[in-house]
Design a protein around this motif. Structure first.
Motif, mmCIF file in Angstrom:
data_model
loop_
_atom_site.group_PDB
_atom_site.id
_atom_site.type_symbol
_atom_site.label_atom_id
_atom_site.label_comp_id
_atom_site.label_asym_id
_atom_site.label_seq_id
_atom_site.Cartn_x
_atom_site.Cartn_y
_atom_site.Cartn_z
ATOM 1 N N MET A 1 23.225 26.097 0.088
ATOM 2 C CA MET A 1 23.273 26.352 -1.414
ATOM 3 C C MET A 1 24.703 26.706 -1.616
ATOM 4 N N ASN A 2 25.174 26.383 -2.663
ATOM 5 C CA ASN A 2 26.855 26.381 -2.737
ATOM 6 C C ASN A 2 26.755 27.902 -3.903
ATOM 7 N N GLN A 3 27.885 28.149 -3.942
ATOM 8 C CA GLN A 3 28.311 29.378 -4.867
ATOM 9 C C GLN A 3 27.996 28.976 -6.324
ATOM 10 N N LYS A 4 28.360 27.831 -6.975
ATOM 11 C CA LYS A 4 27.738 27.627 -8.398
ATOM 12 C C LYS A 4 26.369 27.566 -8.482
ATOM 13 N N GLU A 5 25.479 26.942 -7.460
ATOM 14 C CA GLU A 5 24.168 26.952 -7.507
ATOM 15 C C GLU A 5 23.466 28.589 -7.403
ATOM 16 N N ILE A 6 24.295 29.381 -6.594
ATOM 17 C CA ILE A 6 23.598 30.710 -6.517
ATOM 18 C C ILE A 6 23.852 31.427 -7.957
ATOM 19 N N ARG A 7 25.119 31.315 -8.364
ATOM 20 C CA ARG A 7 25.568 31.885 -9.787
ATOM 21 C C ARG A 7 24.442 31.497 -10.749
ATOM 22 N N ASP A 8 24.415 30.060 -10.828
ATOM 23 C CA ASP A 8 23.204 29.670 -11.879
ATOM 24 C C ASP A 8 21.896 30.253 -11.690
ATOM 25 N N ASP A 9 21.499 30.082 -10.353
ATOM 26 C CA ASP A 9 20.270 30.892 -10.345
ATOM 27 C C ASP A 9 20.265 32.276 -10.746
ATOM 28 N N LEU A 10 21.269 33.011 -10.366
ATOM 29 C CA LEU A 10 21.193 34.590 -10.929
ATOM 30 C C LEU A 10 21.197 34.562 -12.459
ATOM 31 N N VAL A 11 21.949 33.575 -12.956
ATOM 32 C CA VAL A 11 22.257 33.708 -14.544
ATOM 33 C C VAL A 11 20.607 33.335 -15.009
ATOM 34 N N ARG A 12 19.942 32.443 -14.579
ATOM 35 C CA ARG A 12 18.658 31.945 -15.099
ATOM 36 C C ARG A 12 17.510 33.117 -14.702
ATOM 37 N N SER A 13 17.642 33.858 -13.644
ATOM 38 C CA SER A 13 16.833 35.055 -13.388
ATOM 39 C C SER A 13 17.251 35.981 -14.389
ATOM 40 N N ALA A 14 18.476 36.490 -14.599
ATOM 41 C CA ALA A 14 18.720 37.339 -15.617
ATOM 42 C C ALA A 14 18.240 37.239 -16.953
ATOM 43 N N LEU B 1 25.355 37.621 6.468
ATOM 44 C CA LEU B 1 26.576 37.026 6.707
ATOM 45 C C LEU B 1 26.651 35.511 6.828
ATOM 46 N N LEU B 2 25.726 35.000 7.669
ATOM 47 C CA LEU B 2 25.672 33.657 7.886
ATOM 48 C C LEU B 2 25.119 32.976 6.681
ATOM 49 N N VAL B 3 24.307 33.313 6.126
ATOM 50 C CA VAL B 3 23.973 32.818 4.477
ATOM 51 C C VAL B 3 24.956 32.722 3.560
ATOM 52 N N LEU B 4 25.581 33.927 3.435
ATOM 53 C CA LEU B 4 26.692 34.083 2.388
ATOM 54 C C LEU B 4 28.076 33.180 2.906
ATOM 55 N N GLY B 5 27.966 32.874 4.187
ATOM 56 C CA GLY B 5 29.115 31.976 4.627
ATOM 57 C C GLY B 5 28.839 30.532 4.700
ATOM 58 N N GLY B 6 27.671 30.496 4.038
ATOM 59 C CA GLY B 6 27.164 28.736 3.792
ATOM 60 C C GLY B 6 26.432 28.324 5.132
ATOM 61 N N GLN B 7 26.096 29.045 5.895
ATOM 62 C CA GLN B 7 25.468 28.695 7.267
ATOM 63 C C GLN B 7 23.861 28.966 7.319
ATOM 64 N N GLU B 8 23.337 28.853 6.067
ATOM 65 C CA GLU B 8 22.088 29.135 6.043
ATOM 66 C C GLU B 8 21.026 28.390 6.801
ATOM 67 N N ASP B 9 21.417 27.181 7.189
ATOM 68 C CA ASP B 9 20.494 26.433 8.185
ATOM 69 C C ASP B 9 20.408 27.010 9.597
ATOM 70 N N LYS B 10 21.184 28.143 9.865
ATOM 71 C CA LYS B 10 21.411 28.612 11.145
ATOM 72 C C LYS B 10 20.269 29.912 11.150
ATOM 73 N N VAL B 11 19.700 30.077 9.779
ATOM 74 C CA VAL B 11 19.125 31.518 9.815
ATOM 75 C C VAL B 11 17.708 30.992 9.429
ATOM 76 N N GLU B 12 16.701 31.439 10.285
ATOM 77 C CA GLU B 12 15.028 30.937 10.193
ATOM 78 C C GLU B 12 14.524 31.128 8.857
ATOM 79 N N THR B 13 14.907 32.276 8.204
ATOM 80 C CA THR B 13 14.328 32.554 6.781
ATOM 81 C C THR B 13 15.274 31.886 5.652
ATOM 82 N N GLY B 14 16.567 31.391 6.039
ATOM 83 C CA GLY B 14 17.365 30.895 5.081
ATOM 84 C C GLY B 14 17.581 31.936 4.157
ATOM 85 N N ARG B 15 17.799 31.449 2.931
ATOM 86 C CA ARG B 15 18.383 32.314 1.668
ATOM 87 C C ARG B 15 17.267 33.152 1.390
ATOM 88 N N ALA B 16 15.956 32.795 1.621
ATOM 89 C CA ALA B 16 14.840 33.712 1.226
ATOM 90 C C ALA B 16 14.976 35.358 1.763
#
Length: 113
Positions: free
Chosen positions: A1-14, A69-84
């Motif tokens: 997930m990229n920076q713009k997607e995360i920002r947009d998700d946060l705005v929608r959540s807000a 740090l992996l998730v924030l660095g764009g490597q969420e595929d290397k983390v079992e739980t991913g962004r969750a």
């Protein structure tokens, strides 16, 4: 997930949290505790969205795990739980970081949302 997607998700959540806060405030009898709590979460998510607009790394918790740090660095595929499983900075720290960026930077980021 990229920076713009995360920002947009946060705005929608807000927006969702703010709507529930206003709904609670307008109910009879007024549920002030619920309204205040939900508006605080909305402010936290807007602050985080502004931080992400500058750099996604500004969301890093001071005690970030390797997985965070992996998730924030764009490597969420290397983390079992991913962004969750991502743990980020808290609301108060997010607002503090925005204040440290300076008023001009904050207003520019708010305008971009």
């Amino acid at each position: 997930m990229n920076q713009k997607e995360i920002r947009d998700d946060l705005v929608r959540s807000a927006q969702r949290w703010a709507h529930t806060a206003i709904d609670a405030y307008l109910e009879e009898p007024v549920d002030q505790d619920f309204a205040v709590h939900h508006m605080a979460v909305a402010v936290e998510h807007v602050a985080k969205a502004c931080l992400v607009s500058v750099s996604i790394t500004l969301l890093a918790n001071p005690k970030s795990s390797l997985q965070d740090l992996l998730v924030l660095g764009g490597q969420e595929d290397k983390v079992e739980t991913g962004r969750a499983g991502l743990r980020t900075v808290g609301g108060a720290e997010a607002v503090t970081r925005l204040a440290q960026l300076g008023r001009g930077q904050v207003l520019a980021q708010l305008g971009a949302l």
